[in-house]
Design a protein around this motif. Sequence first.
Motif, mmCIF file in Angstrom:
data_model
loop_
_atom_site.group_PDB
_atom_site.id
_atom_site.type_symbol
_atom_site.label_atom_id
_atom_site.label_comp_id
_atom_site.label_asym_id
_atom_site.label_seq_id
_atom_site.Cartn_x
_atom_site.Cartn_y
_atom_site.Cartn_z
ATOM 1 N N LEU A 107 44.110 47.860 40.060
ATOM 2 C CA LEU A 107 44.955 46.985 39.266
ATOM 3 C C LEU A 107 44.872 47.425 37.816
ATOM 4 N N LYS A 108 46.014 47.901 37.284
ATOM 5 C CA LYS A 108 46.039 48.438 35.922
ATOM 6 C C LYS A 108 47.035 47.646 35.070
ATOM 7 N N VAL B 77 52.185 41.656 37.672
ATOM 8 C CA VAL B 77 51.764 42.792 38.495
ATOM 9 C C VAL B 77 50.935 42.259 39.661
ATOM 10 N N LYS B 78 51.306 42.676 40.853
ATOM 11 C CA LYS B 78 50.599 42.227 42.054
ATOM 12 C C LYS B 78 49.985 43.423 42.782
ATOM 13 N N VAL C 9 46.587 40.475 53.603
ATOM 14 C CA VAL C 9 46.330 39.044 53.726
ATOM 15 C C VAL C 9 46.685 38.282 52.448
ATOM 16 N N GLY C 10 47.172 38.995 51.438
ATOM 17 C CA GLY C 10 47.535 38.341 50.183
ATOM 18 C C GLY C 10 47.651 39.352 49.063
ATOM 19 N N VAL D 262 43.005 36.675 40.100
ATOM 20 C CA VAL D 262 43.251 35.472 40.897
ATOM 21 C C VAL D 262 43.773 35.898 42.266
ATOM 22 N N LEU D 263 43.129 35.397 43.312
ATOM 23 C CA LEU D 263 43.522 35.732 44.675
ATOM 24 C C LEU D 263 44.575 34.755 45.181
ATOM 25 N N HIS D 264 45.656 35.300 45.739
ATOM 26 C CA HIS D 264 46.715 34.501 46.353
ATOM 27 C C HIS D 264 46.788 34.893 47.833
#
Length: 455
Positions: A353-354, A413-414, A392-393, A368-370
């Motif tokens: 994750l950048k 950004v995901k 899974v998310g 943060v986990l979704h």
Amino acid sequence: MKGLNLKKRLRQSAVFCLIFFLTIAAIIQSPKSASADTNTDDLNVKAKSAILVDADTGQILYNKKSDEMLPPASMTKMMTEYLTMKAIHSGKISWDTKVNISDYVYTISQNREFSNVPLRKDYQYTVKDLYEAMAIYSANGATIALAEKIGGSEKNFVKLMNKTAKKLGMKNAKYINSSGLSNKDLGKFASVGGPNDSNLLSARAIAKLAYNIVNDYPDALKIASTPIKMFTAGVDNPIKMVNWNWMLPGFGANMHQYTYEGVDGLKTGHTDLAGYCFTGTAERNGHRLITVVMGTDSEGDRFNETRKLLDYGFNQFSFKTVMDKGQTVKGHKTLPVTKGKEDKVKIAVKDSLKLALKNGEEKGYKPVLHLDKSKLNEDGKLEAPVKKGEKVGYVTLSSKNGKGYSYLNGQDVKVPVVTTEGVDKANWFILSMRATGHFISGVFSSAADMVKGWF
């Protein structure tokens, strides 16, 4: 008694005044709760509108009236460039495809008051000839020739331009021709809109288009970054095409004071109505930025204001890896599993994750986990079998102080979160034994509770 009441009222009035002035002072001194792209720090960008975007994430790092609809002049040609590249990459045409010259194209190309290379009706040009003239020299006739080749007519091509703009999320974009000239300039050849109409775009919309060009068709930058090239097709004496982008390092500081390290695109524009405009992009140390300035006062101003934005982006922001590939989110190393040989499975981010973060703000964000609720049962568990690498998310970053960034596409950004191992489904015997175990455990638990009740 009257004296006491008067003193009491005076004390109350003094306390009220003190509270009032303290409240006003607090309001004045308290920081504004704005998103990180709402720059009130003032870079003092002297343009009607402007925007600075991180080309990797789409983060908006600076924003000045970027939704205001303005004439883009020759920055219109960026959509023609995008659609030409798309047609080439899809195999509809190739760089060597021959293009005939219509009366419309011929007439416009002969007008040297516009940026042009004169084209002949008795000569077939290649797509590459015309594209280079468009991207390097902003040649209007060459642009229209490409539009006619791809769309069958410029009118049909304009429909494609507007359809593509909608697909790319370029809100309220209004294209009426492929070149950026006004209908007044095109005269009898104007096929869309009224006699005084022109294309209308916002800086944000143009930044979205630039974002898609540099990410979908990075080879476009090889041509856009060409400082000087001779146009030789169909002419006795080669025409020297000097790029209107004076920030290109290829010019050298001895030719232009505006050269800037890392600049390799993208498109200038100017009409009396639009003023001087520029969509720029530059890359340094693997970090690319996109800028748009619209409605500056002079040729030099559009580059000076772009320099302000690029300096701000490169000097104040760093492209940081916030989470490494395979890293787990704190407090969420596993997910519970039902009906499996194991009762849980490990999860981690699939990719790194950048983000472009302002220097000193690296610790101001948390992952943060979704979770994808469609993958979980009503108890919040995955049901076996579970495959390794199953999504899974996803993870996003949340600002701890509420001052996050906004993005060109409207979304953070995901990074996908996946299982790092598989869990097979347990057979009927194991499931039966578990059920029996749960039953016995429940009986003992009930009995223990009952005994406790006796005492």
